[in-house]
Design an enzyme around this catalytic site. Structure first.
Site: not given
Ligand code: G3P
Length: 218
Positions: A84
């Site tokens: 990533k």
């Molecule tokens: O895959 C990206 C994700 O982990 C981010 O999620 O909920 O932290 O915005 P969030």
């Protein structure tokens, strides 16, 4: 649309894989830290051994040369690992170099069609628009997913897959599928929520009660 699990929790990954519907995993530094994993390489290798599909592991440096070096190292950890890299100008340079070396990249922290387009042109295997975080900021996160899908569809040579990330609830999954996302990466909790419907539970109870009520079936 394929489903990936967005977690670094080994138990959740094992349970999700058992369901037979999870075809990959994405992690990020926050998710790895949340699980208290101290050995990054060991945990990524373990996840890669559980999942028969791509496992995204993020670089944890921001300098161009350091990202490149770390990405090359991460890529040796397992054959199904995907690196990533963030959606920045430096990130693009790193992505295009990694693409030349046949190292698969998931371009993360994508918040615009332009970033997604550039990621695809640089040779990213996946671009990850962050739906929930855009929603949090008062934007329409899923509209971005749809726009990226629509743009990529217009050009056959753009083979990058759209990976809807930062998914927060089951309706996000429905919307991502309707928008044409190739993949949604979701928390384990959301995967379980997707399996549920109250009428399914009521239906099972009623069928079993009716079956039991007939004496010869007892
Ligand atoms: O895959 C990206 C994700 O982990 C981010 O999620 O909920 O932290 O915005 P969030």
């Amino acid at each position: 649309m394929r489903i990936f699990l967005d977690t670094a929790n080994i138990d959740q990954i094992k349970k999700g894989v058992k369901l037979g519907v999870v075809s990959g995993v994405t992690t990020n530094p926050t998710l790895v830290a949340k699980e208290g994993h101290k050995d990054y390489e060991a945990v990524v290798k373990e996840i890669c051994s559980i999942v028969n599909g791509p496992v995204s592991a993020e670089v944890v440096v921001n300098d161009k040369e350091a990202m490149l070096a770390q990405a090359r190292k991460i890529a040796t950890w397992a054959s199904n690992v995907v690196v990533k890299i963030p959606s920045t100008a430096d990130g693009l340079e790193v992505i295009s170099q990694l693409a030349r070396e046949n190292i698969r990249v998931n371009m993360t922290l994508c918040f615009s069609v332009n970033q997604a387009l550039l990621g695809a042109l640089a040779g990213a295997t996946y671009v990850s628009p962050f739906v929930g975080r855009l929603d949090d900021a008062g934007h329409d996160g899923m509209a971005l997913v749809k726009d990226i899908v629509d743009v990529f569809k217009q050009y056959e040579y753009l083979t990058t897959e759209v990976l809807a990330a930062s998914i927060r609830h089951p309706l996000h999954c429905v919307a991502a599928a309707k928008a044409g996302a190739h993949i949604a990466t979701i928390p384990y909790k959301v995967l379980l929520q997707m399996t549920k419907h109250p009428l399914t539970d009521v239906g099972i109870e009623r069928f079993l009660a009716d079956w039991e009520s007939v004496s010869e079936n007892k």
